[in-house]
Scaffold this motif. Structure first.
Motif, PDB file in Angstrom:
ATOM      1  N   ARG A 177      54.399  -6.630  10.660  1.00 15.23           N
ATOM      2  CA  ARG A 177      55.149  -6.187   9.271  1.00 15.23           C
ATOM      3  C   ARG A 177      56.682  -5.235   9.982  1.00 15.23           C
ATOM      4  NH1 ARG A 177      53.041  -4.341   4.226  1.00 15.23           N
ATOM      5  NH2 ARG A 177      54.894  -6.121   3.409  1.00 15.23           N
ATOM      6  N   GLY A 178      55.771  -4.155  10.792  1.00 14.64           N
ATOM      7  CA  GLY A 178      57.272  -3.028  11.226  1.00 14.64           C
ATOM      8  C   GLY A 178      58.041  -2.930  12.678  1.00 14.64           C
ATOM      9  N   GLY A 179      57.507  -4.206  13.530  1.00 10.60           N
ATOM     10  CA  GLY A 179      57.806  -5.054  14.805  1.00 10.60           C
ATOM     11  C   GLY A 179      56.887  -3.729  15.734  1.00 10.60           C
ATOM     12  N   PRO A 180      56.830  -3.912  17.445  1.00  4.12           N
ATOM     13  CA  PRO A 180      56.520  -3.299  18.396  1.00  4.12           C
ATOM     14  C   PRO A 180      56.665  -1.974  18.531  1.00  4.12           C
ATOM     15  CG  PRO A 180      57.689  -4.717  18.768  1.00  4.12           C
ATOM     16  CD  PRO A 180      57.931  -4.419  17.118  1.00  4.12           C
ATOM     17  N   SER A 181      57.089  -0.964  17.849  1.00  7.79           N
ATOM     18  CA  SER A 181      57.466   0.078  17.727  1.00  7.79           C
ATOM     19  C   SER A 181      57.082   0.441  16.562  1.00  7.79           C
ATOM     20  CB  SER A 181      58.692   0.878  17.866  1.00  7.79           C
ATOM     21  OG  SER A 181      58.983   1.359  18.042  1.00  7.79           O
ATOM     22  N   ARG A 182      56.868   1.570  16.139  1.00 11.08           N
ATOM     23  CA  ARG A 182      57.568   2.072  14.798  1.00 11.08           C
ATOM     24  C   ARG A 182      57.686   3.407  14.330  1.00 11.08           C
ATOM     25  NH1 ARG A 182      52.823   5.986  12.897  1.00 11.08           N
ATOM     26  NH2 ARG A 182      51.583   4.306  14.143  1.00 11.08           N
ATOM     27  N   ALA A 183      57.291   4.426  15.423  1.00 13.19           N
ATOM     28  CA  ALA A 183      58.086   6.244  15.121  1.00 13.19           C
ATOM     29  C   ALA A 183      59.388   6.000  16.089  1.00 13.19           C
ATOM     30  CB  ALA A 183      57.216   7.217  16.325  1.00 13.19           C
ATOM     31  N   PHE A 184      59.425   4.883  16.922  1.00 12.64           N
ATOM     32  CA  PHE A 184      60.870   5.242  17.960  1.00 12.64           C
ATOM     33  C   PHE A 184      62.337   4.225  16.786  1.00 12.64           C
ATOM     34  CE2 PHE A 184      64.360   4.512  20.986  1.00 12.64           C
ATOM     35  CZ  PHE A 184      65.056   5.868  20.876  1.00 12.64           C
ATOM     36  N   ALA A 185      61.642   3.328  16.703  1.00  9.45           N
ATOM     37  CA  ALA A 185      62.426   2.326  16.047  1.00  9.45           C
ATOM     38  C   ALA A 185      62.441   3.021  14.574  1.00  9.45           C
ATOM     39  CB  ALA A 185      61.385   0.940  15.623  1.00  9.45           C
ATOM     40  N   ASP A 186      61.493   3.490  13.731  1.00  9.18           N
ATOM     41  CA  ASP A 186      62.147   4.189  12.215  1.00  9.18           C
ATOM     42  C   ASP A 186      63.065   5.784  12.563  1.00  9.18           C
ATOM     43  OD1 ASP A 186      61.913   4.488   9.707  1.00  9.18           O
ATOM     44  OD2 ASP A 186      59.675   5.485   9.964  1.00  9.18           O
ATOM     45  N   ILE A 187      62.320   6.418  13.577  1.00  7.84           N
ATOM     46  CA  ILE A 187      63.162   7.798  13.133  1.00  7.84           C
ATOM     47  C   ILE A 187      63.766   7.496  14.034  1.00  7.84           C
ATOM     48  CG2 ILE A 187      62.265   8.510  11.173  1.00  7.84           C
ATOM     49  CD1 ILE A 187      60.518  10.077  13.155  1.00  7.84           C
ATOM     50  N   GLY A 188      63.793   7.497  15.718  1.00  7.15           N
ATOM     51  CA  GLY A 188      63.305   7.776  16.680  1.00  7.15           C
ATOM     52  C   GLY A 188      64.879   7.271  16.701  1.00  7.15           C
ATOM     53  N   SER A 189      65.815   6.362  16.329  1.00  3.55           N
ATOM     54  CA  SER A 189      66.638   4.837  15.904  1.00  3.55           C
ATOM     55  C   SER A 189      67.790   6.091  15.741  1.00  3.55           C
ATOM     56  CB  SER A 189      66.881   4.122  15.987  1.00  3.55           C
ATOM     57  OG  SER A 189      66.156   4.005  14.459  1.00  3.55           O
ATOM     58  N   HIS A 190      67.317   6.743  14.387  1.00  4.49           N
ATOM     59  CA  HIS A 190      68.392   7.345  13.979  1.00  4.49           C
ATOM     60  C   HIS A 190      68.733   8.649  14.927  1.00  4.49           C
ATOM     61  CE1 HIS A 190      69.174   6.075   9.921  1.00  4.49           C
ATOM     62  NE2 HIS A 190      67.775   5.639   9.555  1.00  4.49           N
ATOM     63  N   LEU A 191      67.855   9.401  15.621  1.00  2.00           N
ATOM     64  CA  LEU A 191      68.162  10.078  16.443  1.00  2.00           C
ATOM     65  C   LEU A 191      69.146   9.505  17.891  1.00  2.00           C
ATOM     66  CD1 LEU A 191      67.603  13.488  17.143  1.00  2.00           C
ATOM     67  CD2 LEU A 191      65.891  12.892  18.511  1.00  2.00           C
ATOM     68  N   VAL A 192      69.285   8.339  18.151  1.00  7.34           N
ATOM     69  CA  VAL A 192      69.899   8.238  19.663  1.00  7.34           C
ATOM     70  C   VAL A 192      71.109   8.182  18.942  1.00  7.34           C
ATOM     71  CG1 VAL A 192      70.108   6.078  20.717  1.00  7.34           C
ATOM     72  CG2 VAL A 192      68.319   7.380  20.648  1.00  7.34           C
ATOM     73  N   ASP A 193      71.159   6.992  17.701  1.00  4.09           N
ATOM     74  CA  ASP A 193      72.419   6.897  17.303  1.00  4.09           C
ATOM     75  C   ASP A 193      73.545   8.332  16.535  1.00  4.09           C
ATOM     76  OD1 ASP A 193      74.386   4.996  15.907  1.00  4.09           O
ATOM     77  OD2 ASP A 193      74.137   6.534  14.222  1.00  4.09           O
ATOM     78  N   LEU A 194      72.905   9.210  16.120  1.00  2.69           N
ATOM     79  CA  LEU A 194      73.407  10.468  15.730  1.00  2.69           C
ATOM     80  C   LEU A 194      73.691  11.490  17.245  1.00  2.69           C
ATOM     81  CD1 LEU A 194      73.719  12.015  13.370  1.00  2.69           C
ATOM     82  CD2 LEU A 194      72.411  13.587  14.427  1.00  2.69           C
ATOM     83  N   ILE A 195      73.015  11.473  18.338  1.00  2.00           N
ATOM     84  CA  ILE A 195      73.882  11.993  19.811  1.00  2.00           C
ATOM     85  C   ILE A 195      74.641  11.215  19.807  1.00  2.00           C
ATOM     86  CG2 ILE A 195      72.762  11.737  21.731  1.00  2.00           C
ATOM     87  CD1 ILE A 195      70.203  13.027  20.579  1.00  2.00           C
ATOM     88  N   GLU A 196      75.028   9.617  20.246  1.00  2.00           N
ATOM     89  CA  GLU A 196      75.768   8.856  20.548  1.00  2.00           C
ATOM     90  C   GLU A 196      77.239   9.219  19.657  1.00  2.00           C
ATOM     91  OE1 GLU A 196      73.269   6.029  23.432  1.00  2.00           O
ATOM     92  OE2 GLU A 196      73.868   5.203  21.589  1.00  2.00           O
ATOM     93  N   PHE A 197      76.764   9.011  18.417  1.00  2.00           N
ATOM     94  CA  PHE A 197      77.923   9.259  17.827  1.00  2.00           C
ATOM     95  C   PHE A 197      78.896  10.543  17.615  1.00  2.00           C
ATOM     96  CE2 PHE A 197      80.250  10.370  13.324  1.00  2.00           C
ATOM     97  CZ  PHE A 197      80.797   9.346  13.255  1.00  2.00           C
ATOM     98  N   ILE A 198      77.919  11.788  17.440  1.00  2.00           N
ATOM     99  CA  ILE A 198      78.708  13.328  18.144  1.00  2.00           C
ATOM    100  C   ILE A 198      79.299  13.228  19.870  1.00  2.00           C
ATOM    101  CG2 ILE A 198      78.627  15.222  18.151  1.00  2.00           C
ATOM    102  CD1 ILE A 198      76.490  14.974  16.388  1.00  2.00           C
ATOM    103  N   VAL A 199      78.852  12.951  20.650  1.00  2.00           N
ATOM    104  CA  VAL A 199      78.925  13.062  21.515  1.00  2.00           C
ATOM    105  C   VAL A 199      79.982  11.536  22.361  1.00  2.00           C
ATOM    106  CG1 VAL A 199      76.906  14.877  22.526  1.00  2.00           C
ATOM    107  CG2 VAL A 199      77.004  12.008  23.015  1.00  2.00           C
ATOM    108  N   ASP A 200      80.275  10.799  21.990  1.00  2.00           N
ATOM    109  CA  ASP A 200      80.824   9.774  22.382  1.00  2.00           C
ATOM    110  C   ASP A 200      80.676   8.956  23.450  1.00  2.00           C
ATOM    111  OD1 ASP A 200      82.880   7.338  22.102  1.00  2.00           O
ATOM    112  OD2 ASP A 200      84.422   8.625  22.729  1.00  2.00           O
ATOM    113  N   ASP A 201      79.151   9.457  24.364  1.00  2.00           N
ATOM    114  CA  ASP A 201      78.451   8.649  25.287  1.00  2.00           C
ATOM    115  C   ASP A 201      77.916   7.846  25.196  1.00  2.00           C
ATOM    116  OD1 ASP A 201      78.713   8.430  27.899  1.00  2.00           O
ATOM    117  OD2 ASP A 201      78.324  10.361  28.313  1.00  2.00           O
TER     118      ASP A 201
END
Length: 366
Positions: A177-201
């Motif tokens: 139901r959740g997919g092959p990743s849990r912790a990273f897909a669930d919250i790590g994806s938010h972390l990466v998006d936020l970083i890349e959004f701020i630094v434009d890289d």
């Protein structure tokens, strides 16, 4: 005007698939944006009727019935394994979509949703809502204006404790139901998006390791990860570290990003969203949310005056309002679209590939 958006100046008629926590958050945001709460669907008729009464929808229906109504916008707030299927069906029915992340549990399915939207002349967004904290926008504006200089390092983490014990269960733990990743897909994806959004890289390559601390939960085997550590290289030459855990005692939603440039550093803590630390070699300052002193894109997201706290629901409300504007033909700044949803799935797959090969992996381009 984008197909599937409001027409003739009337508010959009929306449907929400899912009546859990995220369904409630989406519904409140839709109401705040002036939408007509038309139909809600959950896993069964009893739950759908209850959700309609509790959330203020005009009607309840099955998922099939909701999609067939060709509403202006469909919010997909269901378990991960059906996100892509329901998004594709809503797009085929002529509805714009707001799909919870992950957009899909694999990149071919995520790409298929993006392609279908483009084929149909429709649009969609994915709620990476931490972008909508005003102090995140202030950090982004200062970085993009060159105030921090050239990006050097990133030190970031997302820590929670809601799955700390072996007896803690949730559908996200189940790979089916959740997919092959849990912790990273669930919250790590938010972390990466936020970083890349701020630094434009963009993170261009990474090496990762994971741990499944509790191999069994509720009597069933667990294949998804509890914790993740990532070392990353950015396209512009910077390096960074990311720590993600759903087993950090006392941490409820601790998303922190510290970014160092050649001229200044900044730190944002999602649990203290009204503040932004800004540090230079000769001084450090704690900036507080005040629309009178902030950059324009940050100030526009201030829903209340300085000194009146804003939080998660306010950020979500801003995201949904900007999504509706986008569906109606607008071009709001910083909106996470389906392309960003695909990006998140690709980063997650790079993490899983690195773990399986115990090697550095390049992140595939969208």
């Amino acid at each position: 005007m984008v197909k599937g958006a409001s027409v003739g100046g009337r508010p959009p008629h929306i449907g929400v698939i899912g009546g859990g926590f995220m369904g409630r958050v989406h519904s409140r945001a839709a109401r705040a944006a002036g939408a007509v709460l038309d139909t809600v669907a959950t896993s069964g008729p009893t739950g759908s009727a209850r959700a309609a009464a509790e959330l203020g929808f005009a009607d309840s229906a099955s998922v099939d019935e909701l999609i067939d109504r060709s509403l202006d916008i469909v919010h997909v707030c269901t378990p991960n394994d059906v996100h892509a299927e329901q998004s594709l069906r809503a797009l085929d029915a002529g509805s714009a979509i707001i799909c919870e992340k992950p957009l899909a549990t694999d990149s071919p399915s995520a790409r298929a949703v993006l392609a279908r939207a483009e084929e149909q002349g429709l649009a969609g967004t994915v709620p990476f809502v931490y972008r909508f904290h005003p102090m995140v926008r202030e950090a982004r504006a200062r970085f993009r204006a060159g105030g921090a200089g050239r990006l050097l390092t990133v030190d970031a983490g997302y820590l929670q404790d809601w799955l700390l014990g072996a007896d803690d269960e949730n559908w996200r733990v189940e790979s089916a139901r959740g997919g092959p990743s849990r912790a990273f897909a669930d919250i790590g994806s938010h972390l990466v998006d936020l970083i890349e959004f701020i630094v434009d890289d963009r993170i261009s390559s990474l090496v990762a390791t994971t741990r499944t601390v509790h191999p069994r939960r509720g009597g069933a085997s667990v294949a998804t990860e509890d914790t993740v550590a990532v070392t990353a290289e950015f396209a512009g030459g910077a390096i960074g570290t990311l720590l993600v855990s759903q087993l950090a005692p006392g941490r409820k939603n601790s998303l922190t990003v510290e970014i160092a440039g050649t001229e200044a550093s900044l730190r944002f803590d999602q649990e203290q969203p009204e503040r932004l630390w800004w540090g230079r070699r000769d001084e450090s300052r704690l900036l507080v949310r005040d629309p009178e002193t902030m950059h324009a894109d940050a100030a526009r997201l201030c829903a209340v005056p300085a000194g009146h706290a804003q939080g998660y629901q306010d950020a979500f409300n801003s995201f949904v309002a900007d999504s509706y504007s986008y569906f109606a033909g607008g071009d709001p700044e910083g909106l996470p679209t389906l392309r960003d949803g695909v990006r998140a799935v690709l980063v997650t797959e790079a993490v899983l590939k690195s773990v399986s090969t115990r090697a550095w992996v390049d992140v595939e381009a969208v």
